[in-house]
Enzyme design. Sequence first.
Site, PDB file in Angstrom:
ATOM      1  N   ASP A   1       5.496  10.354   3.528  1.00  0.00           N
ATOM      2  CA  ASP A   1       5.649   9.376   2.903  1.00  0.00           C
ATOM      3  C   ASP A   1       4.302   8.689   2.661  1.00  0.00           C
ATOM      4  O   ASP A   1       3.205   9.182   3.114  1.00  0.00           O
ATOM      5  CB  ASP A   1       6.702   8.326   3.620  1.00  0.00           C
ATOM      6  CG  ASP A   1       7.252   7.311   2.467  1.00  0.00           C
ATOM      7  OD1 ASP A   1       6.713   7.351   1.486  1.00  0.00           O
ATOM      8  OD2 ASP A   1       8.293   6.620   2.767  1.00  0.00           O
TER       9      ASP A   1
HETATM   10  C1  BGC Z   1       8.372   4.995  -0.286  1.00  0.00           C
HETATM   11  C2  BGC Z   1       8.919   6.236  -0.849  1.00  0.00           C
HETATM   12  C3  BGC Z   1       8.184   6.361  -2.277  1.00  0.00           C
HETATM   13  C4  BGC Z   1       6.643   6.353  -1.805  1.00  0.00           C
HETATM   14  C5  BGC Z   1       5.807   6.588  -3.056  1.00  0.00           C
HETATM   15  C6  BGC Z   1       6.797   4.921  -0.300  1.00  0.00           C
HETATM   16  O1  BGC Z   1       6.425   3.359   0.142  1.00  0.00           O
HETATM   17  O2  BGC Z   1       8.986   4.969   1.133  1.00  0.00           O
HETATM   18  O3  BGC Z   1      10.250   6.293  -0.980  1.00  0.00           O
HETATM   19  O4  BGC Z   1       8.584   7.622  -2.817  1.00  0.00           O
HETATM   20  O5  BGC Z   1       6.338   5.068  -1.393  1.00  0.00           O
HETATM   21  O6  BGC Z   1       6.026   5.539  -4.104  1.00  0.00           O
END
Ligand code: BGC
Length: 760
Positions: free
Chosen positions: A294
């Site tokens: 993530d």
């Molecule tokens: C979120 C993810 C997301 C990623 C990319 C993160 O802050 O937890 O779910 O896909 O950002 O934007």
Amino acid sequence: MKRYFIKSVILFFACVASGLDTQAQGINNLDLVIETKIDSLLSLMTLKEKVGQMTQYNGSFDVTGAPSDIDARTKLEKLKNGEVGSMLNVLTAKATREAQEVVMKNSRLKIPLIFGYDVIHGYKTMFPVPLGESASWDLEALELSATIAARETAAAGVHWTFAPMIDVSRDARWGRIMEGAGEDPYLNSVIGVARIKGFQGDNLTDDYTIAACAKHFAGYGYAEAGRDYNTVNVGESELQNSILLPFKAASEAGVATFMNSFNEIDGIPATASVHLQRDILKGDWDYKGFMVSDWGSIAELIPHGFAEDKMQAGKLAVVAGSDMDMEGRVYEVALEQLVSENEIKEELLNDAVRRILRVKYALGLFDDPYKYSDEKREREVLLAPEHLEAARDIARKSIVLLKNEQTILPISKNIKSIAVIGPLADDKDSPLGNWRAQAIKNSAVSVLEGIKNTVSADTQINYAKGASLGIGERSFLMPLKINETDTSGFADAVAAAEKSEVVVLVLGEDAFQSGEGRSQTDIKLKGVQQELLDAVVAVNKNIVLVLMNGRPLDLSRPSEQVPALLETWFLGSEAGNAIADVLFGDYNPSGKLPVSFPRNVGQEPLYYNQKNTGRPSSNMVTYSGYQDESRDALYPFGFGLSYTNFSCGDPEVSDAKFSGEGSIAVSVVLKNTGKVTGKETAQLYIRDLVASRTRPVKELRDFKQIELAPGESSKVTFTINSKTLEFFTSNAKWEAEPGEFEIMIGSNSVDLKTVKITYE
Ligand code: BGC
């Protein structure tokens, strides 16, 4: 088009000739031709290039002109050198082509970039937020919505969505509860698989399919006290049986990628968890796609107190099986050195790169790295009229009728006067929800517009906003200000209510009240909304309360004040039209709650599939309950009314016993006892009465939707086999244990009829 057709035909014959399967069955089905190509490509790659494939950058820089800052210039150089394998947030056919060109024209091995983006409920055409859409329980509609989102995303040059989120979420305080399918593991599994099928289609090489991503692996929805990113503590039984069940289904469905999660479980951050990623996902489930971290989660191993610096963080994450570093800037500084100092084996990198290349090959990027970047197609596909039509259809299927006393609904289209009141009544932005990708600001059909589009020309519409809800800047990252004081619009609202036969009052949440980082300790109507409701109800009791929200709300007081309650979530581009379809009876509501609505926030996390405990009830205080409130939901999981009524007969079993790999059938007769055609969802729950690990008092295991005309009845039959009864037992295996089971069927998780069976 023709070129692609010829390519597919060639591919088809190549596969038939070699007796291989295509990607049709997902990323786990290895194609030996591709595997051989990966081998030879890997053998040419330097260590730096391998680390490059494992590095994902955010695309917030201008690749078309001179880079505006040193960081952007560095990024551009890295792209040219093949030191970046993926980018996120690079959008449009033009921008993706330009970024891809940098790599294809300059890098040594010309390995195409894979572009990822959060397409959570649509790209430009907005569908209901995932929690809302899940309330449809309509797997075909859910698949179609993902198919359309994929078409638009692919047309905008993007190859990969970071969806579906299949985190079982049981806490209304958690803002991200809006992104998934709610509290039930089985519902999350089947809805997750429908969405994966919709995004990925039958073949990832198609021009209109994109790679999906099962996220967040794992346990993110179990954050303590509903506080985002917070600690998770669960044991193996809960982990496997509840949290991981949807991920296992996603892996079996061949989802192309997984994303790990920000949280720790039992002291180990998921991003560095060998148990989750190596032992379970890539070991027990033999998953062949790749794991992206993530955002920055590898670097976050440092504040977690699990790694002392980036070197250690990189080592822990790569050993655990995190294949791609999303914006953590760890792998790019750590991995080469770790290999050269013999801290990790290069084989670990080879495995990660192999998985990443496998997805790139499956998408057909090596055949045509620009295949998604076609500006003409982009213009034709985005916001196509048939996409909006489908968005309206799934939106109305997602609406849940919670209350309808004195059958105030549906409202006649010829009603003389109707008041439309509330901060969200003419809001054209909040229905788009959070995580709205490229939705155009203020582009949704508001409830007021939907009503105007539907009622007769003679109907007097009396609109008054009453009060504002979210004020000031509204954006993804910044906190939202709520209007707590300004009631200056109340007088107009009261006047509108006074002169109208019926009031449609639209309250709930601003779109930016739920979503990432939007945890709350209070889930009542925020700001001055309750006061507005009190003021309106004082002059007109004929109120239909239309709710927009991304999480369960505490509706205990409003539900006593109004005769009708309609839960509409954030329904997307066509929200107002879909709501009007239901308000005026063009669509008979059929949605069912995917999550329990509590009586107050103190019950959270609240979910129907609880354990019995050693003290389920007593007339003294010594039982597992509360002294100031019942332990039941105000509106339970699976609940939703219709404009007609249904009766459900007693379940009949084909046999009271079965064994081994056999099966039995359980049927009920459903009858429409009301006056209009309607759709009912027959839900099947099980209870394993005695097991090697305690089991919940009810677990959803199947459901079927059926439409019935007035007076019509139909037999609904479910098959029960060992798969229906299995769970992750104390043998650390998925298996059904012999013994007695209750089989319960009904229209929600409370109103159920039970029959007992034995599995031998
Ligand atoms: C979120 C993810 C997301 C990623 C990319 C993160 O802050 O937890 O779910 O896909 O950002 O934007």
